[in-house]
Design a protein around this motif. Structure first.
Motif, mmCIF file in Angstrom:
data_model
loop_
_atom_site.group_PDB
_atom_site.id
_atom_site.type_symbol
_atom_site.label_atom_id
_atom_site.label_comp_id
_atom_site.label_asym_id
_atom_site.label_seq_id
_atom_site.Cartn_x
_atom_site.Cartn_y
_atom_site.Cartn_z
ATOM 1 N N HIS A 247 -12.775 -4.549 5.348
ATOM 2 C CA HIS A 247 -12.166 -4.795 6.663
ATOM 3 C C HIS A 247 -10.666 -5.030 6.518
ATOM 4 C CE1 HIS A 247 -10.877 -7.353 10.060
ATOM 5 N NE2 HIS A 247 -11.658 -6.563 10.762
ATOM 6 N N LEU A 248 -10.287 -5.805 5.491
ATOM 7 C CA LEU A 248 -8.867 -6.077 5.262
ATOM 8 C C LEU A 248 -8.119 -4.790 4.942
ATOM 9 C CD1 LEU A 248 -6.548 -8.118 4.851
ATOM 10 C CD2 LEU A 248 -7.287 -8.323 2.465
ATOM 11 N N THR A 249 -8.709 -3.952 4.099
ATOM 12 C CA THR A 249 -8.072 -2.689 3.743
ATOM 13 C C THR A 249 -7.908 -1.798 4.965
ATOM 14 O OG1 THR A 249 -9.020 -2.799 1.511
ATOM 15 C CG2 THR A 249 -8.233 -0.650 2.272
ATOM 16 N N GLU A 250 -8.949 -1.728 5.787
ATOM 17 C CA GLU A 250 -8.889 -0.902 6.995
ATOM 18 C C GLU A 250 -7.850 -1.439 7.983
ATOM 19 O OE1 GLU A 250 -9.734 2.251 9.473
ATOM 20 O OE2 GLU A 250 -10.419 1.901 7.411
ATOM 21 N N ALA A 251 -7.820 -2.766 8.138
ATOM 22 C CA ALA A 251 -6.874 -3.374 9.080
ATOM 23 C C ALA A 251 -5.432 -3.157 8.642
ATOM 24 C CB ALA A 251 -7.171 -4.865 9.222
ATOM 25 N N GLU B 34 -2.316 -1.099 10.400
ATOM 26 C CA GLU B 34 -1.078 -1.791 10.738
ATOM 27 C C GLU B 34 0.131 -1.255 9.977
ATOM 28 O OE1 GLU B 34 -0.524 -4.122 13.038
ATOM 29 O OE2 GLU B 34 -2.594 -3.969 13.713
ATOM 30 N N SER B 35 -0.116 -0.565 8.870
ATOM 31 C CA SER B 35 0.999 -0.072 8.057
ATOM 32 C C SER B 35 1.260 1.415 8.260
ATOM 33 C CB SER B 35 0.708 -0.334 6.571
ATOM 34 O OG SER B 35 -0.468 0.338 6.154
ATOM 35 N N GLY C 289 -0.104 -4.769 3.759
ATOM 36 C CA GLY C 289 -0.653 -3.565 3.150
ATOM 37 C C GLY C 289 -0.259 -3.430 1.687
ATOM 38 N N ILE C 290 0.987 -3.761 1.359
ATOM 39 C CA ILE C 290 1.433 -3.698 -0.036
ATOM 40 C C ILE C 290 0.655 -4.693 -0.888
ATOM 41 C CG2 ILE C 290 3.394 -4.113 -1.572
ATOM 42 C CD1 ILE C 290 5.205 -3.114 0.703
ATOM 43 N N SER C 291 0.470 -5.912 -0.385
ATOM 44 C CA SER C 291 -0.276 -6.935 -1.130
ATOM 45 C C SER C 291 -1.728 -6.516 -1.328
ATOM 46 C CB SER C 291 -0.217 -8.277 -0.387
ATOM 47 O OG SER C 291 1.112 -8.744 -0.278
ATOM 48 N N THR C 292 -2.348 -6.006 -0.262
ATOM 49 C CA THR C 292 -3.740 -5.565 -0.354
ATOM 50 C C THR C 292 -3.879 -4.404 -1.331
ATOM 51 O OG1 THR C 292 -4.118 -6.233 1.942
ATOM 52 C CG2 THR C 292 -5.714 -4.722 0.967
ATOM 53 N N ARG D 175 -2.550 4.844 -2.369
ATOM 54 C CA ARG D 175 -2.203 5.513 -1.115
ATOM 55 C C ARG D 175 -1.799 4.505 -0.045
ATOM 56 N NH1 ARG D 175 -6.444 10.536 -0.087
ATOM 57 N NH2 ARG D 175 -5.852 11.759 -1.939
ATOM 58 N N LEU D 176 -2.516 3.385 -0.002
ATOM 59 C CA LEU D 176 -2.170 2.331 0.948
ATOM 60 C C LEU D 176 -0.807 1.745 0.612
ATOM 61 C CD1 LEU D 176 -2.815 0.417 3.286
ATOM 62 C CD2 LEU D 176 -4.122 -1.002 1.674
ATOM 63 N N ALA D 177 -0.526 1.574 -0.683
ATOM 64 C CA ALA D 177 0.780 1.052 -1.099
ATOM 65 C C ALA D 177 1.904 1.994 -0.674
ATOM 66 C CB ALA D 177 0.801 0.848 -2.611
#
Length: 315
Positions: A103-107, A111-112, A156-159, A167-169
């Protein structure tokens, strides 16, 4: 409590049911054979305590259900059930401390994202802050802080660092850099326009500013506050207590520092431009560092709890 709605291929339904029944903190299990049409399969419903949700979701992913079927998760605002109360008591830890990593990754992924809406909010926040620094108006500064959406990419960077999601980073870094570059460039143009119509003046910017002078004078307190705000914001995201994010937003000086740098740049004031840039970078660094360390601590804490639970279950 969380409510799960699963679509499972017929051949995997028994494995899914066994996983749910073997997960401490689950209840209200329902199986609807052949109810799903797209994709075809069975529908499995259950409720699970939030603190047991991450383990269950990980198990479902190991079964490949996210590719061969479907996993949908909803928060239950109200559940009047003795069985639900017993399931929450049996689950390890407290629901407020639980972290749902998917959920955190998706959120944070949402947001990013570098979108028109994200750029609009960040640009408008920077322009509001520009008015605040020129007028030395703390109310406008606080309002700009609350409007700014920059905490999403920072989270997003922290996660991404903790979950190893390159990819999220990359998405978060692009949103952060491009977002502030666009917002500051537009604010430079906005400042030149406001100067041309006589609403902004260099004398106001370089005069005494007891309310907003801090935005171009970084010190150790700037870093300390950014670290504390980053930890609080991360806890707010992982515990679903989103109300704390407002407090986080108005605790750091990212947007006001960017605004002051843009206005100072439009007047050629290199001292304030550089000081504001330092303030901006210091805040971004502090928030990201604190967010990453907070997530690592939460991951270690929950891993330890689950290891103890499995040992207790095995004995």
């Amino acid at each position: 409590m969380l409510h799960l709605r699963l679509i499972t291929p017929v051949g995997k339904t028994e494995d899914v049911v066994r996983l749910i029944e073997g997960t401490i903190g689950t209840t209200h299990l329902c199986v609807l054979p052949g109810a799903a049409r797209d994709p075809a399969g069975d529908v499995v419903l259950c409720d699970v305590a939030r603190e047991a949700g991450d383990d269950l979701l990980s198990g479902l992913q190991r079964l490949g259900l996210e590719t061969s079927g479907s996993i949908a998760v909803e928060n239950i605002d109200l559940s009047l059930s003795t069985r639900a109360e017993e399931a929450e008591k049996a689950a390890p830890g407290e629901s407020a401390d639980a972290v749902l990593w998917e959920h955190l990754t998706e959120a944070t992924h949402e947001e990013s994202t570098l979108s028109v809406t994200y750029l609009a909010f960040l640009t408008l926040a920077t322009m509001i802050a520009a008015c605040g620094v020129v007028l030395d108006n703390a109310v406008l500064i606080v309002g700009a802080m609350a409007v700014g959406p920059e905490f999403g990419p920072l989270a997003g960077i922290s996660t991404a660092a903790v979950q190893r999601r390159p990819r999220l980073a990359l998405r978060s870094v692009i949103a952060l850099l491009v977002g502030f570059a666009v917002a500051m460039a537009v604010t430079v143009g906005f400042s030149l326009f406001m100067d041309a119509v006589g609403l902004f003046t260099k004398e106001r910017l370089e005069g005494e500013r007891p309310q907003t002078g801090f935005v171009y004078a970084p010190d150790w307190f700037s870093f300390v506050v950014a670290v504390l705000a980053g930890a609080a914001g991360t806890l707010s995201l992982t515990s679903a207590k989103s109300g704390a994010l407002v407090g986080v937003a108005i605790s750091v000086t990212t947007v006001p520092a960017a605004a002051n740098a843009a206005v100072a740049l439009s007047y050629g004031d290199t001292v304030q431009t550089w000081g504001s840039t330092e303030q901006l970078l210091l805040n971004l660094l502090g928030i990201t560092l604190a967010g990453t360390l907070t997530l690592l601590a939460q991951k270690y804490f929950w891993s330890g709890q689950h290891r103890r639970l499995r040992k207790r279950a095995g004995s």
